[in-house]
Structures are given as structure tokens and as C-alpha cells.
Write an enzyme that holds these catalytic residues in place. Structure first.
Site, mmCIF file in Angstrom:
data_model
loop_
_atom_site.group_PDB
_atom_site.id
_atom_site.type_symbol
_atom_site.label_atom_id
_atom_site.label_comp_id
_atom_site.label_asym_id
_atom_site.label_seq_id
_atom_site.Cartn_x
_atom_site.Cartn_y
_atom_site.Cartn_z
ATOM 1 N N SER A 18 -8.912 -5.641 -4.985
ATOM 2 C CA SER A 18 -8.116 -5.589 -5.607
ATOM 3 C C SER A 18 -7.915 -5.150 -6.789
ATOM 4 C CB SER A 18 -7.234 -6.935 -5.659
ATOM 5 O OG SER A 18 -6.504 -7.274 -6.471
ATOM 6 N N LYS A 69 0.476 -13.045 1.890
ATOM 7 C CA LYS A 69 2.031 -12.464 1.699
ATOM 8 C C LYS A 69 2.936 -12.874 1.994
ATOM 9 C CE LYS A 69 1.860 -7.689 -0.745
ATOM 10 N NZ LYS A 69 1.943 -6.223 -0.529
ATOM 11 N N ASP A 81 16.027 -12.988 -2.847
ATOM 12 C CA ASP A 81 16.925 -12.198 -1.258
ATOM 13 C C ASP A 81 15.632 -11.398 -0.998
ATOM 14 O OD1 ASP A 81 18.480 -13.790 -1.966
ATOM 15 O OD2 ASP A 81 20.368 -12.481 -3.244
ATOM 16 N N ASP A 106 7.718 -4.780 -4.487
ATOM 17 C CA ASP A 106 6.598 -3.319 -3.746
ATOM 18 C C ASP A 106 7.909 -2.234 -3.523
ATOM 19 O OD1 ASP A 106 4.664 -3.862 -3.375
ATOM 20 O OD2 ASP A 106 4.520 -5.281 -1.598
ATOM 21 N N GLY A 132 5.528 6.164 9.857
ATOM 22 C CA GLY A 132 4.543 3.797 9.742
ATOM 23 C C GLY A 132 5.932 2.841 9.846
ATOM 24 N N ALA A 133 5.406 2.086 10.344
ATOM 25 C CA ALA A 133 6.198 0.657 10.494
ATOM 26 C C ALA A 133 5.668 -0.874 9.974
ATOM 27 C CB ALA A 133 7.054 1.075 12.084
ATOM 28 N N GLY A 135 3.507 -3.831 7.304
ATOM 29 C CA GLY A 135 3.680 -4.295 6.411
ATOM 30 C C GLY A 135 4.719 -3.572 5.433
ATOM 31 N N TYR A 223 -3.579 5.595 -1.715
ATOM 32 C CA TYR A 223 -3.505 5.810 -2.810
ATOM 33 C C TYR A 223 -5.554 6.603 -3.223
ATOM 34 C CZ TYR A 223 -3.944 1.454 -3.666
ATOM 35 O OH TYR A 223 -4.978 0.294 -4.180
ATOM 36 N N GLY A 244 0.852 8.010 -4.468
ATOM 37 C CA GLY A 244 0.760 6.498 -4.393
ATOM 38 C C GLY A 244 0.292 5.713 -5.433
#
Ligand code: NAP
Length: 276
Positions: A18, A69, A81, A106, A132-133, A135, A223, A244
């Protein structure tokens, strides 16, 4: 009694990769804030117990990353929301009344990066093409729709996943078959790669880019490398390109501000600190 320095951290498994500790560590040093930001390796079984224990140990909040997440939504006491809509949380705030508040930044990070990297970007200028679809695409689709993009052309190798996003997020999304993905670029004034293709160790994105409009703003959320082949090709065609890394940096801003009381800047010094 002197108050101990506030603590924050990032919860994930694995966590060694990370970049968040570098981001927050840079800001803490730069602004001379007495505080700490730590990587926290937490398994699925321990997630709830750890999240509940952190406020008692002086933590004011935390980021949450893969694979926690989605499951964090069940643990938090209050959700924004955005977190509900996206179905995932990445930022926790431990409130003084003991409640755990969960947000997803995000989409904010994605839009703030585009605005910084391409100040002339106008989301309303035409359709956005999203490759792309997974997360990350969920947060980006919500953010693009929120920013006023008139239409989202969405293509994913596994078409039913794109269809599911359309069913969930509405008719402003039109699904395009993966083999036709190159065609959807012709109308798009915003183009986003949200797949992991092009990332170090992954295959390249093979979608033909000859249909790209030179006035399109093109961004890749991968990235590593910073300049993917997708971005290099788009730039060679005259498009404005945005890498990115900025999405990752900007998504950290709201959490830092809530925890440490100062809105930090995303600038070259931060990029160098994170890449170094
Ligand atoms: P994910 O949920 O696993 O989704 C991966 C996506 O890539 C899916 O659409 C998947 O298609 C597609 N894909 C993978 N291999 C493919 C292949 N060989 N051919 C065609 N499509 C392929 O991952 P994610 O969390 O969305 O993350 C995606 C990428 O974004 C990762 O590289 C991640 O590091 C990066 N990311 C960056 C940021 C940032 O702040 N810049 C934030 C989040 C994520 P299928 O559905 O067909 O499998």
C-alpha cells in the site's frame, strides 16, 4: 492532560504494497502535524474486532483497502450515500460519540485527478467511454454520472458484469461488446481504462485506439507503470492524458482532512515522495 498524537492507518490484507502510508506520512511531515499513519495487516476473521478496537487505541480513523472494502459496510454504524451506492467503503472516521462513519472517496479522487490533470475537461462535452466493470469501475461510473456526463459507454470482457452495472446505475449507461470496444471511442470525449490491463505483470490493453478523438481526455487508473502503453498511444494521437497516480493521491485528501484537521495538497512533491 496532554492529548496523545492522533493515529490513523490503512487496513488490508496484504498491506505491504500500500502506498497510503507514504502519502499520509509525507503530508504529516510537510505540515508538521504530530500524528502517525500506520499499515495494518488484518484478516477477514479479525476485521470487525480490529475496527471496533482502533478508536479505543487512539485512532481517529482509517482507510480500508482490498479485500475489506465491501465487508466494512456491514461493520460501520453510519454510511454515506456514496458508500451505499458504490457498495464499498475506503475511509472510516471514528467519531467522538463512538460511532464509526464510512465513506467512499474513490470517485472523488478520480474526478479531482481529472480536474487537476486536464483543467479544461468538461464532463458534459460528450459521452464517456469506460473500459472495465470491476470494483474500481463502480466508483468511477457513479462519479462520472454525478459530474454530469450525458452518456456512459461501458465495455467489459465479461459482458454480464457491465449489464449488471447498467441495471443498477441506470439507462444513461449503454453496454458495448468487448470486441467492439474500439468503436465506442469514436464519440467519447472522456475515455477511462479501469481494467488491470497494462499494469506491470499483466497483459497489455489490446483495444484498438485509432477511433480516439484528439480532443478527448484519456485517463488510465493503472499507475504502475505511470505511463501505460494506453496513455502513450492516446497522447501520440493528440489526446490530453492523465495518469492514475493522482486518483490514489486525491482519494486520500478527505480522510487526512477529517483526521488531522488540514486539507492537504496534491502536488509534485507528494508524487515524488510516493514514487521514490
Ligand atoms: P477488479 O475488480 O479485479 O476488476 C478488474 C477489471 O479488469 C475487470 O473489468 C476485468 O474484466 C478486467 N480484466 C482483467 N484481466 C483482463 C483481461 N485479461 N482482459 C480483459 N479484461 C480484463 O479490479 P479493480 O479493483 O477494479 O482494479 C482495476 C485496476 O485499477 C487495478 O490495476 C488496480 O490497481 C487499479 N486501481 C487504481 C486505483 C487508483 O487510485 N489509481 C484505484 C483502484 C484500482 P472481467 O470482469 O472480464 O474479469
Amino acid at each position: 492532560m496532554i492529548k496523545p498524537p492522533p493515529l490513523a492507518g490503512v487496513i488490508g490484507n496484504p498491506i505491504g504494497h500500500s502506498k497510503s502510508p507514504k502519502v499520509h506520512g509525507h503530508w504529516l511531515r510537510r505540515y508538521g502535524i504530530r500524528g502517525q499513519y500506520l499499515p495494518l495487516h488484518v484478516t477477514d476473521q479479525d476485521l470487525e474486532q480490529v475496527i471496533r478496537a482502533l478508536p479505543k487505541m487512539g485512532f481517529v480513523g482509517a482507510n480500508v483497502t482490498i479485500p475489506h472494502k465491501t465487508s466494512t459496510l456491514q461493520i460501520a454504524d453510519q454510511l454515506t450515500d456514496r458508500a451505499i451506492l458504490i457498495g464499498a467503503a475506503n475511509t472510516l472516521i471514528f467519531r467522538e460519540d463512538g460511532k464509526i462513519y464510512a465513506d467512499n472517496t474513490d470517485g472523488y479522487g478520480f474526478i479531482a485527478n481529472l480536474k487537476q490533470g486536464a483543467p479544461h475537461w468538461n464532463p458534459k462535452s460528450g459521452p464517456a467511454a469506460v473500459l472495465g466493470a470491476g470494483g474500481a469501475a463502480r466508483a468511477i461510473i457513479v462519479a462520472l454520472a454525478d459530474a454530469g456526463v450525458p452518456e456512459i459507454l461501458l465495455s467489459n470482457r465479461t459482458r454480464p458484469k457491465a449489464e449488471a452495472l447498467r441495471a443498477e446505475f441506470g439507462t444513461r449507461i449503454n453496454v458495448v461488446d468487448w470486441v467492439q470496444a474500439g468503436n465506442m471511442l469514436e464519440d467519447a470525449t472522456t475515455v477511462v481504462n479501469t481494467t488491470s490491463l497494462g499494469m506491470t505483470g499483466q497483459p497489455e490493453l489490446r483495444v484498438p485506439l485509432d477511433g480516439l478523438r484528439p480532443d478527448a481526455v484519456v485517463t488510465d487508473i493503472v499507475y504502475s507503470p505511470l505511463r501505460t502503453q494506453f496513455l502513450a498511444q492516446a497522447e501520440a494521437m493528440g489526446c490530453t492524458v492523465v495518469d492514475g497516480l493522482g486518483m490514489l493521491l486525491h482519494q486520500a485528501v478527505p480522510g487526512f482532512e477529517r483526521w488531522f484537521g488540514l486539507r492537504p495538497e496534491v502536488d509534485d512533491a507528494l508524487r515524488k515522495a510516493v514514487l521514490g
